[in-house]
Design an enzyme around this catalytic site. Structure first.
Site, PDB file in Angstrom:
ATOM      1  CG  ASP A 225      23.583 -10.113   3.758  1.00 37.26           C
ATOM      2  OD1 ASP A 225      24.667 -10.416   2.764  1.00 37.26           O
ATOM      3  OD2 ASP A 225      22.382 -10.415   3.614  1.00 37.26           O
TER       4      ASP A 225
ATOM      5  CG  ASP B  40       8.360  -4.646  22.633  1.00 37.64           C
ATOM      6  OD1 ASP B  40       7.856  -3.989  23.590  1.00 37.64           O
ATOM      7  OD2 ASP B  40       8.104  -5.767  22.126  1.00 37.64           O
TER       8      ASP B  40
END
Length: 284
Positions: free
Chosen positions: A70, A169
């Site tokens: 991918d 984050d």
């Protein structure tokens, strides 16, 4: 065979000789080029993500065969996006969510392509801009902390209207096609790959009330962080985002184009790749 089908570009990401797939890829490249010739296609090889360098070759091709996993397909799709060219993946490696075929099924796929028995899937892509720098994303754009410590504050706007502040984050802005990638690992929702929407998924948010959000792709979004941050494209390219500098994101006017077998079924792929209904101990 139609004239427009006569040239296929073969894209292989540069692979270090110590990579366990190096030898397999080297052998596969030669076999693929020979098969394309035998099936009546002209072909050329690209092993760089520098689309500008290979612009003439890219314009010449009808489609791109991406040899790898991918990650290889994502790199090729971004490189060819502005040229509006379709890609199809031939899986070598572990991940193959986007792949059309295995190596041993390529001959049949090419014969179906010549007979126009292949379907073209068109997926939403993202167009991002920081200052004068524009870029495309196939799976996702991530705003991430530059520092290991502390919390990143990200203000989110629809147009000029503020609607959220994420503290954690970072933040994933994913496409439906990318909803089964990093977004899924961050506990974001799976959205049908042909949907027209964005998925906003917070990364380890400080507030327990924050949840992923799905928005229609008609909206133009912008984000800014209270300190310097990184913008990561499909896990493969990075850009610096200065404190309070806006990152603009909207639906790309050009779709992501993937060639797939007519028999491919999205829900069957989900079931097979995510092992839905299978014992947790079953190996892939």
């Amino acid at each position: 065979m139609k004239d427009s089908y006569q040239t296929i570009g073969v894209f292989v990401r540069p692979t270090h000789y110590q990579n366990p797939l190096f030898e397999e890829l080297e052998q596969a490249k030669e076999w693929v080029l020979k098969l394309l010739e035998d099936e009546g296609f002209e072909s050329f090889m690209i092993d760089s993500l520098d689309g500008a360098k290979d612009a003439r070759l890219i314009e010449k091709a009808y489609a791109f065969l991406c040899l790898g996993g991918d990650g290889t397909i994502l790199g090729a799709l971004r490189m060819t996006h502005s040229y509006n060219k379709p890609c199809f993946g031939v899986r070598i490696g572990n991940l193959g969510f986007l792949s059309a075929v295995e190596l041993n099924g390529l001959k049949d796929f090419l014969q179906d392509l010549k007979q126009n028995r292949i379907k073209l899937e068109e997926h939403l892509a993202l167009e991002g801009r920081i200052g004068k720098t524009s870029f495309y994303a196939i799976n996702e754009i991530v705003i991430a902390k530059k520092k290991a410590l502390g919390v990143l504050d990200i203000k989110a706007y629809v147009g000029h209207t503020p609607f959220n502040t994420y503290k954690g984050d970072g933040l994933i802005i994913a496409t439906p096609l990318g909803s089964t990638a990093y977004n899924l690992s961050a506990h974001g929702p799976i959205v049908h790959a042909l949907s027209q929407s964005y998925i906003l998924t917070p990364l380890c948010d400080f507030s327990l009330t924050q949840r992923p959000l799905v928005l229609g792709a008609e909206f133009c979004l912008n984000f800014c962080a209270h300190e310097d941050a990184l913008v990561v494209i499909d896990g493969q390219a990075t850009y610096d985002l200065k404190a309070n500098q806006p990152l603009y994101i909207q639906k790309s006017p050009t779709t992501t184009k993937l060639l797939q077998k007519n028999s491919r079924d999205y829900f069957k792929v989900l079931k097979e790749k995510l092992l839905w209904g299978e014992s947790p101990s079953k190996k892939r």
